[in-house]
Motif scaffolding. Sequence first.
Motif, short mmCIF file in Angstrom:
data_model
loop_
_atom_site.label_atom_id
_atom_site.label_comp_id
_atom_site.label_asym_id
_atom_site.label_seq_id
_atom_site.Cartn_x
_atom_site.Cartn_y
_atom_site.Cartn_z
N HIS A 1 29.48 -7.59 8.94
CA HIS A 1 29.93 -8.32 10.14
C HIS A 1 28.87 -9.26 10.73
CE1 HIS A 1 33.06 -5.15 10.28
NE2 HIS A 1 32.05 -4.31 10.04
N ASP A 2 27.67 -8.69 10.97
CA ASP A 2 26.65 -9.44 11.71
C ASP A 2 26.16 -10.68 10.94
OD1 ASP A 2 26.84 -7.59 13.72
OD2 ASP A 2 25.19 -6.37 12.95
N LEU B 1 24.14 -9.07 18.00
CA LEU B 1 24.67 -8.33 16.85
C LEU B 1 24.93 -6.87 17.18
CD1 LEU B 1 22.09 -9.71 14.21
CD2 LEU B 1 24.28 -10.72 14.88
N HIS C 1 25.95 3.54 8.52
CA HIS C 1 24.61 2.95 8.36
C HIS C 1 23.55 3.96 7.92
CE1 HIS C 1 25.86 -0.87 10.21
NE2 HIS C 1 26.67 -0.11 10.92
N MET D 1 28.65 -11.14 17.64
CA MET D 1 29.51 -10.34 16.77
C MET D 1 30.09 -9.25 17.66
SD MET D 1 30.38 -7.58 15.00
CE MET D 1 32.07 -7.88 14.61
N LEU E 1 36.32 -8.84 14.32
CA LEU E 1 36.82 -8.23 13.08
C LEU E 1 37.88 -9.08 12.38
CD1 LEU E 1 37.12 -4.49 14.23
CD2 LEU E 1 35.21 -5.60 13.06
N SER F 1 26.63 5.04 14.78
CA SER F 1 27.52 4.88 13.63
C SER F 1 26.76 5.19 12.36
CB SER F 1 28.16 3.50 13.60
OG SER F 1 27.21 2.53 13.45
N ASP G 1 20.90 -4.24 16.76
CA ASP G 1 20.77 -2.77 16.66
C ASP G 1 20.73 -2.37 15.18
OD1 ASP G 1 23.43 -3.52 16.17
OD2 ASP G 1 24.25 -1.64 16.96
N ASP H 1 24.16 -4.23 8.33
CA ASP H 1 24.61 -5.64 8.39
C ASP H 1 23.72 -6.44 9.33
OD1 ASP H 1 25.80 -4.15 10.50
OD2 ASP H 1 27.39 -5.62 10.75
N ASP H 2 23.14 -5.78 10.34
CA ASP H 2 22.14 -6.47 11.17
C ASP H 2 20.96 -6.89 10.30
OD1 ASP H 2 23.42 -4.12 12.76
OD2 ASP H 2 22.73 -5.46 14.35
N ASN I 1 23.91 1.14 16.76
CA ASN I 1 24.20 1.88 15.53
C ASN I 1 23.42 3.18 15.45
OD1 ASN I 1 26.08 0.19 14.17
ND2 ASN I 1 24.42 -1.24 13.68
N ASN J 1 37.90 -1.05 14.99
CA ASN J 1 37.35 -0.18 13.94
C ASN J 1 36.95 1.20 14.48
OD1 ASN J 1 35.10 -1.24 15.24
ND2 ASN J 1 34.12 -2.03 13.40
N GLU K 1 36.58 -2.65 18.84
CA GLU K 1 35.50 -2.87 17.86
C GLU K 1 34.24 -2.17 18.39
OE1 GLU K 1 31.84 -4.53 16.71
OE2 GLU K 1 32.75 -4.99 18.65
N PHE K 2 33.36 -1.74 17.49
CA PHE K 2 32.20 -0.90 17.86
C PHE K 2 31.31 -1.49 18.96
CE2 PHE K 2 27.78 0.45 17.26
CZ PHE K 2 27.90 1.83 17.37
N ASN K 3 30.86 -2.74 18.81
CA ASN K 3 29.89 -3.27 19.79
C ASN K 3 30.48 -3.34 21.19
OD1 ASN K 3 27.92 -3.58 17.83
ND2 ASN K 3 28.45 -5.72 17.41
C1 BDR Z 1 29.53 -3.98 14.44
O1 BDR Z 1 29.26 -2.60 14.65
C2 BDR Z 1 28.08 -2.24 14.00
O2 BDR Z 1 28.23 -1.01 13.35
C3 BDR Z 1 27.73 -3.35 13.06
O3 BDR Z 1 26.33 -3.48 12.93
C4 BDR Z 1 28.34 -4.57 13.71
O4 BDR Z 1 27.46 -5.16 14.63
C5 BDR Z 1 30.85 -4.11 13.71
O5 BDR Z 1 31.87 -3.53 14.45
#
Ligand code: BDR
Length: 327
Positions: A254-255, A138, A86, A164, A204, A82, A13, A17-18, A42, A173, A179-181
């Motif tokens: 992260h990714d 990712l 990003h 990830m 994380l 997010s 996405d 970081d992707d 994202n 986070n 965590e977001f994903n």
């Molecule tokens: C993950 O969430 C996204 O914002 C980043 O791309 C990463 O995959 C980190 O929590």
Amino acid sequence: MATQRKHIIIDTDPGVDDALALILALRSDELQVEAITTVNGNVCLSQCTENALRILEILGLPEPPPVAQGADRPLCREPLSSASIHGRDGLGEISILKDRSGKKKYPSPRLHPTAKYAPELICDLAARHPRGLTIVTLGPLTNIALALTLEPALPRYVKEIVTMGGAYSAPGNVTPAAEFNFFCDPEAAQQVIASGIPITLVGLDVTRIARLSRHSLLNATKKRTRLNQFLQNATAHAMSFYCEREGYHGCSVHDALAMMVAIDSSFVGTKRVHVEVETEGKLTAGMSVADLRPYSRGKAGKPNAAVALYVDPSRFEHFLLDRITDR
Ligand code: BDR
Ligand code: CA
């Protein structure tokens, strides 16, 4: 004798970081990228797809892998975004940058996605490479969950998944717990982890430790090339975010660590444990619950995942910059 390249699908996405993870994969001889599949995460799906195509164009590959679009929303929840980290375009607001003559520095890509639906392409490629396909995820796991529904025999074909996602002994986070994903699509994450496909979870616990400092990036991108410019431009927004929030001069990527683990599993130290993702909790939706208790839990707690718990941050940063920058 030369070792065989790993056949991989990258489900993503993009996301800053992707983007770094994609560049790392596409510049790594250990990997043969069979396809890039995009998922809402994202930013919205169409923007994620545009970003994946833009990255391929910046790399100027003679034969870029196909990009297929997948889910435009989680299995049963409202989409999130997010953009605060990003940027509204997912790549640090690079779409509004202009060059000296006033022309867009990063115009819309000319490449197009394939017409194939991402979950179908995942099933096709798994059948084409029985037990020989690695899926690197990712973003939210929606596309993989949809592929599992389309082809329930998928776990027999896929060699491994590197994901990830999650936070196992560390805080989340998006919420204190998640965590977001995994928070975006907990139902999908739980389905994929429980599928029986061998899975390595890069969360994380390690991606918060292995980061990219601004100083190292600037040092490694002194040569004026299109790629180096892109790396500086795309990370600037995220770096300001981290500086304001934590006083850290750099950003989490992260990714990129998950991709590095797909290249060489020795980049992290893992522990095999039982993991489940909370799909119901009011405060804990999307939380990855790993049974890290130091004694056996019998059948109920049978290990179903390798969870990354240790990383060497300087080895990470060094390898990343060595692969993704033009020196
Ligand atoms: C993950 O969430 C996204 O914002 C980043 O791309 C990463 O995959 C980190 O929590
Ligand atoms: Ca991502």
